[in-house]
Write an enzyme that holds these catalytic residues in place. Structure first.
Site, PDB file in Angstrom:
ATOM      1  N   CYS A 181      47.926  50.026  43.249  1.00  0.00           N
ATOM      2  CA  CYS A 181      47.679  48.709  42.635  1.00  0.00           C
ATOM      3  C   CYS A 181      48.993  48.016  42.283  1.00  0.00           C
ATOM      4  CB  CYS A 181      46.836  48.891  41.372  1.00  0.00           C
ATOM      5  SG  CYS A 181      46.832  47.434  40.304  1.00  0.00           S
ATOM      6  N   CYS A 216      49.580  47.613  38.321  1.00  0.00           N
ATOM      7  CA  CYS A 216      49.747  48.731  37.386  1.00  0.00           C
ATOM      8  C   CYS A 216      51.226  48.887  36.985  1.00  0.00           C
ATOM      9  CB  CYS A 216      49.241  50.033  38.018  1.00  0.00           C
ATOM     10  SG  CYS A 216      47.450  50.266  37.873  1.00  0.00           S
ATOM     11  N   ASN A 241      53.747  34.485  39.983  1.00  0.00           N
ATOM     12  CA  ASN A 241      53.044  34.936  41.197  1.00  0.00           C
ATOM     13  C   ASN A 241      53.993  34.990  42.395  1.00  0.00           C
ATOM     14  OD1 ASN A 241      51.206  35.250  43.377  1.00  0.00           O
ATOM     15  ND2 ASN A 241      49.599  34.213  42.207  1.00  0.00           N
ATOM     16  N   ASP A 242      53.958  36.112  43.106  1.00  0.00           N
ATOM     17  CA  ASP A 242      54.835  36.269  44.270  1.00  0.00           C
ATOM     18  C   ASP A 242      54.403  35.362  45.419  1.00  0.00           C
ATOM     19  OD1 ASP A 242      56.400  38.454  43.073  1.00  0.00           O
ATOM     20  OD2 ASP A 242      54.554  39.606  43.263  1.00  0.00           O
ATOM     21  N   HIS A 267      44.239  50.273  34.317  1.00  0.00           N
ATOM     22  CA  HIS A 267      43.612  49.749  35.533  1.00  0.00           C
ATOM     23  C   HIS A 267      42.085  49.770  35.474  1.00  0.00           C
ATOM     24  CE1 HIS A 267      43.623  48.878  39.894  1.00  0.00           C
ATOM     25  NE2 HIS A 267      42.633  49.755  40.009  1.00  0.00           N
ATOM     26  N   ASN A 308      39.664  35.090  37.307  1.00  0.00           N
ATOM     27  CA  ASN A 308      38.660  35.369  38.337  1.00  0.00           C
ATOM     28  C   ASN A 308      38.295  36.825  38.203  1.00  0.00           C
ATOM     29  OD1 ASN A 308      38.732  32.875  39.630  1.00  0.00           O
ATOM     30  ND2 ASN A 308      40.360  33.496  41.025  1.00  0.00           N
ATOM     31  N   SER A 353      41.178  39.593  44.197  1.00  0.00           N
ATOM     32  CA  SER A 353      41.664  40.551  45.189  1.00  0.00           C
ATOM     33  C   SER A 353      42.127  41.853  44.554  1.00  0.00           C
ATOM     34  CB  SER A 353      42.784  39.917  46.028  1.00  0.00           C
ATOM     35  OG  SER A 353      43.643  39.138  45.242  1.00  0.00           O
ATOM     36  N   HIS A 369      42.275  45.254  38.778  1.00  0.00           N
ATOM     37  CA  HIS A 369      43.072  45.442  37.555  1.00  0.00           C
ATOM     38  C   HIS A 369      42.839  44.244  36.630  1.00  0.00           C
ATOM     39  CE1 HIS A 369      46.643  47.465  35.636  1.00  0.00           C
ATOM     40  NE2 HIS A 369      46.512  46.365  34.919  1.00  0.00           N
ATOM     41  N   HIS A 404      43.159  41.164  34.855  1.00  0.00           N
ATOM     42  CA  HIS A 404      44.238  40.178  34.839  1.00  0.00           C
ATOM     43  C   HIS A 404      43.687  38.766  34.931  1.00  0.00           C
ATOM     44  CE1 HIS A 404      43.443  40.155  39.166  1.00  0.00           C
ATOM     45  NE2 HIS A 404      44.217  39.090  39.289  1.00  0.00           N
ATOM     46  N   GLN A 430      45.171  34.371  35.486  1.00  0.00           N
ATOM     47  CA  GLN A 430      46.231  33.559  36.066  1.00  0.00           C
ATOM     48  C   GLN A 430      46.465  32.318  35.216  1.00  0.00           C
ATOM     49  OE1 GLN A 430      46.327  33.034  40.368  1.00  0.00           O
ATOM     50  NE2 GLN A 430      44.500  34.278  40.606  1.00  0.00           N
ATOM     51  N   HIS A 470      39.887  24.746  29.222  1.00  0.00           N
ATOM     52  CA  HIS A 470      40.212  23.332  29.385  1.00  0.00           C
ATOM     53  C   HIS A 470      40.735  22.806  28.064  1.00  0.00           C
ATOM     54  CE1 HIS A 470      37.555  22.872  33.163  1.00  0.00           C
ATOM     55  NE2 HIS A 470      38.809  22.842  33.499  1.00  0.00           N
ATOM     56  N   HIS A 510      38.050  24.149  25.009  1.00  0.00           N
ATOM     57  CA  HIS A 510      36.918  25.057  25.151  1.00  0.00           C
ATOM     58  C   HIS A 510      37.154  25.973  26.348  1.00  0.00           C
ATOM     59  CE1 HIS A 510      36.193  21.360  27.434  1.00  0.00           C
ATOM     60  NE2 HIS A 510      35.652  22.142  28.343  1.00  0.00           N
ATOM     61  N   LYS A 549      23.782  32.969  43.393  1.00  0.00           N
ATOM     62  CA  LYS A 549      23.435  31.589  43.676  1.00  0.00           C
ATOM     63  C   LYS A 549      24.455  31.045  44.677  1.00  0.00           C
ATOM     64  CE  LYS A 549      22.273  27.260  43.532  1.00  0.00           C
ATOM     65  NZ  LYS A 549      21.076  26.789  44.239  1.00  0.00           N
TER      66      LYS A 549
HETATM   67  O1  LIG Z   1      16.740  26.681  50.866  1.00  0.00           O
HETATM   68  P1  LIG Z   1      17.417  27.985  51.204  1.00  0.00           P
HETATM   69  O2  LIG Z   1      18.052  27.971  52.568  1.00  0.00           O
HETATM   70  O3  LIG Z   1      16.568  29.172  50.973  1.00  0.00           O
HETATM   71  O4  LIG Z   1      18.583  28.093  50.121  1.00  0.00           O
HETATM   72  C1  LIG Z   1      19.913  27.745  50.345  1.00  0.00           C
HETATM   73  O5  LIG Z   1      20.088  26.341  50.469  1.00  0.00           O
HETATM   74  C2  LIG Z   1      19.803  25.572  49.300  1.00  0.00           C
HETATM   75  C3  LIG Z   1      20.115  24.127  49.619  1.00  0.00           C
HETATM   76  O6  LIG Z   1      21.418  23.965  50.093  1.00  0.00           O
HETATM   77  C4  LIG Z   1      20.618  26.070  48.103  1.00  0.00           C
HETATM   78  O7  LIG Z   1      20.235  25.375  46.941  1.00  0.00           O
HETATM   79  C5  LIG Z   1      20.422  27.566  47.895  1.00  0.00           C
HETATM   80  O8  LIG Z   1      21.261  28.035  46.870  1.00  0.00           O
HETATM   81  C6  LIG Z   1      20.732  28.300  49.199  1.00  0.00           C
HETATM   82  O9  LIG Z   1      20.531  29.678  49.043  1.00  0.00           O
HETATM   83  O1  LIG Z   2      45.295  34.185  43.593  1.00  0.00           O
HETATM   84  P1  LIG Z   2      44.229  35.125  44.114  1.00  0.00           P
HETATM   85  O2  LIG Z   2      43.478  35.830  43.027  1.00  0.00           O
HETATM   86  O3  LIG Z   2      44.741  36.060  45.168  1.00  0.00           O
HETATM   87  O4  LIG Z   2      43.198  34.143  44.873  1.00  0.00           O
HETATM   88  C1  LIG Z   2      41.998  33.681  44.333  1.00  0.00           C
HETATM   89  O5  LIG Z   2      42.215  32.735  43.296  1.00  0.00           O
HETATM   90  C2  LIG Z   2      42.835  31.496  43.691  1.00  0.00           C
HETATM   91  C3  LIG Z   2      42.917  30.611  42.473  1.00  0.00           C
HETATM   92  O6  LIG Z   2      41.661  30.445  41.882  1.00  0.00           O
HETATM   93  C4  LIG Z   2      42.053  30.831  44.819  1.00  0.00           C
HETATM   94  O7  LIG Z   2      42.759  29.688  45.276  1.00  0.00           O
HETATM   95  C5  LIG Z   2      41.841  31.792  45.994  1.00  0.00           C
HETATM   96  O8  LIG Z   2      41.033  31.202  46.976  1.00  0.00           O
HETATM   97  C6  LIG Z   2      41.190  33.073  45.477  1.00  0.00           C
HETATM   98  O9  LIG Z   2      41.040  33.991  46.532  1.00  0.00           O
END
Ligand SMILES: O=P(O)(O)O[C@H]1O[C@H](CO)[C@@H](O)[C@H](O)[C@H]1O
Ligand SMILES: O=P(O)(O)O[C@H]1O[C@H](CO)[C@@H](O)[C@H](O)[C@H]1O
Lengths: 340, 340
Positions: free
Chosen positions: A51, A54, A76-77, A114, A154, A162, A165, A167, A169, A282, A297, A312
């Protein structure tokens, strides 16, 4: 609550962003035959030699992490924003418009361990994360070229995270990003008209109504907003109107750590799985202005809908038209409240 | 093109929505250790007895599909919108605002053949889909309670598409949805100022610049928009300014079928996989007004980024701040053009 909102399709206005969400309360029983996610309930070691977050390990950019004991922050690298790049503007015919953007992307390790996630951490250790957020907001924001500091986390593979661990950002930028700029606009309008922050009036009403409040403590309320888009979306709102996290008292800082832990512990119980989400704070821009209209908030956007593996999908209609949800914010709040 | 746009982080303005996207051209070489998707290269039968969209089969709502021979449309058994529900409005203190929404959700089977996808269909068969779109737009839109008709296709499990049978959807609503409403606003402003549609002027410039055009034919241009958010996002834009798909001549209808096929065939070559996307048509509301400002177009939002299994995650910064991309729209267009 108007009983119609519990029965019939309707749109709700997001007072913070000025946009709408489509709610289809009658539709929760739709069968699901689509993609299910892997459920990775793997137990992680406290230290993972592979990792890059770590303590003591080498990062992908070549640098070596110190043997840190609590929190650790570094640039960030593979930053999406750079501090030293030229200023430029492209404008052509009201159609082609671009502008340089500068900034700094930071990564914060929440713990050397970790194996942990926020809900598993001790409040006193989460408090260290809160303190570091405050410090980073201050330091990054004091740069005259930095006008907004976006703190976020995230969590979970499903959220594109990715590395498991613990963390988060911080992306600090010269320009005010799209979402905070919508919220600034609405809060300003509200503040000018009413002389109070939108979220203090909102909070008072939510506490009165008690339909969407998940829990509260002395300093914070955790609530499923009236305009929630994601199934179990939630907000942590400070009871006191404050523009930025640097305004918190010592007690409030600890209460934020507690609230963060408590909400994520509830989340983990919804589907009995480490609950994925994107979360972030925010708050007021760091442009040197006062921003009395801002009420900072923390927003939580978790993607899971029906189970640990069915999320969803914000696709199709959501991308092209209006975000849509089935389960009402009130039902989601009830579920979360009962798990408290 | 301004060389800075190829080198340094910047923001681009989306002239249609009025929002921004963050572009980080230097960042394409970021390593990936995150979630990879299943790559389901399964060969599908032409008829699947378990598929609720195949001819003759029973649907989840209990109805039986006819033994249809080309296209087939029906009202979704689990519609997010309902035609017959009460009208109501909730307004409280500039904060709580909701309104009833009515509508009709339709499902269109593109072909009786379960195994096909659009790029594999014959142009004459896709033309039948185009004709049905036109018919549905007309019929649904003629209802005075329907003011917008959103035609779209979710393709691929990764896009939440719950059934691989070639099909699309149409959600017709009383209210103008969020995205079309942004586009209406921008196009109106532009039209009032310039007396021409935003997209006809845009198209002329794109053809001149020839940096983002994927291909063109007599009636349509396929282009990666200057403000593309998704890695391989594209638009199909008619050369002639038309507010709605019902304005197409016979030749244009066939050309649309050709263009749709050709673009999706190119997509399938990017990672040598049936390319997932959400696609949809943005066009004039069906509110009885003329809408000379509208120039209809079809947008494609594909999520894949680096391979058949690694997608772009729109999470964290994207959800909380501004959508971000690494590969520039110009590089994406070059890749697509070379696969043409
Ligand atoms: O209607 P479906 O194909 O089952 O469902 C998909 O499309 C919908 C409309 O874009 C979205 O709201 C759903 O989240 C998605 O899973
Ligand atoms: O920076 P990470 O964790 O590798 O990457 C993740 O977070 C970023 C910031 O939200 C996004 O732009 C990337 O698409 C996501 O994969």
């Amino acid at each position: 609550m108007d009983k119609n909102l519990n029965e019939y399709p309707h749109r709700r206005y997001n007072a913070l962003t000025g946009e709408w969400v489509l709610v289809s309360p009658h539709r929760s029983k739709r069968p699901w035959q689509g993609q299910v996610e892997k459920h990775s309930a793997e137990v992680r070691p406290q230290y993972d030699p592979g990792c890059y977050l770590c303590p003591g390990n080498s990062r992908l950019g070549g640098e070596q992490n110190p043997d840190y004991k609590d929190v650790y922050v570094f640039t960030n690298d593979f930053s999406a924003l750079l501090k030293h790049s030229p200023d430029f503007d492209v404008v052509e015919d009201d159609i082609f418009k671009a502008e340089s953007e500068k900034g700094i992307c930071r990564v914060i390790c929440f713990s050397p361990d970790h194996s942990l996630t926020v809900p598993q951490m001790k409040v006193e250790d989460i408090r260290k994360v809160v303190d570091l957020w405050i410090e980073e907001y201050q330091t990054l924001g004091s740069d005259p070229e930095i006008n907004y500091v976006q703190i976020f986390e995230n969590k979970g593979e499903i959220m594109g995270c990715s590395n498991p661990h613990p963390h988060g950002q911080i992306w600090a930028s010269q320009k005010l990003p799209v979402e905070p700029s919508k919220k600034q606009h609405s809060q300003q309008e509200y503040f000018e008209k009413h002389g109070s922050t939108l979220l203090s009036d909102y909070l008072q009403k939510e506490l009165q109504k008690d339909e969407r409040v998940i829990f509260e403590n002395n300093h914070f309320v955790a609530v499923v907003p009236f305009w929630a888009t994601w199934p179990y979306e939630a907000m942590i709102i400070p009871k006191r109107a404050m523009a930025r996290i640097t305004d918190m008292t010592n007690d409030e800082k600890t209460a934020l750590a507690e609230t963060y832990k408590r909400l994520t512990m509830i989340y983990d119980k919804v589907f009995d799985v480490s609950f994925p989400y994107s979360a972030g704070i925010h708050q007021a821009p760091t442009d040197g202005k006062e921003h009395n209209e801002w009420h900072w908030h923390m927003a939580f956007y978790p993607p899971l809908l029906r189970s640990a593996t069915v999320k969803k999908f914000m696709v199709g209609y959501e991308m092209l038209a209006t975000p849509q949800r089935d389960i009402t914010p009130e039902s989601a709040a009830q579920i979360l409240k009962n798990l408290n």
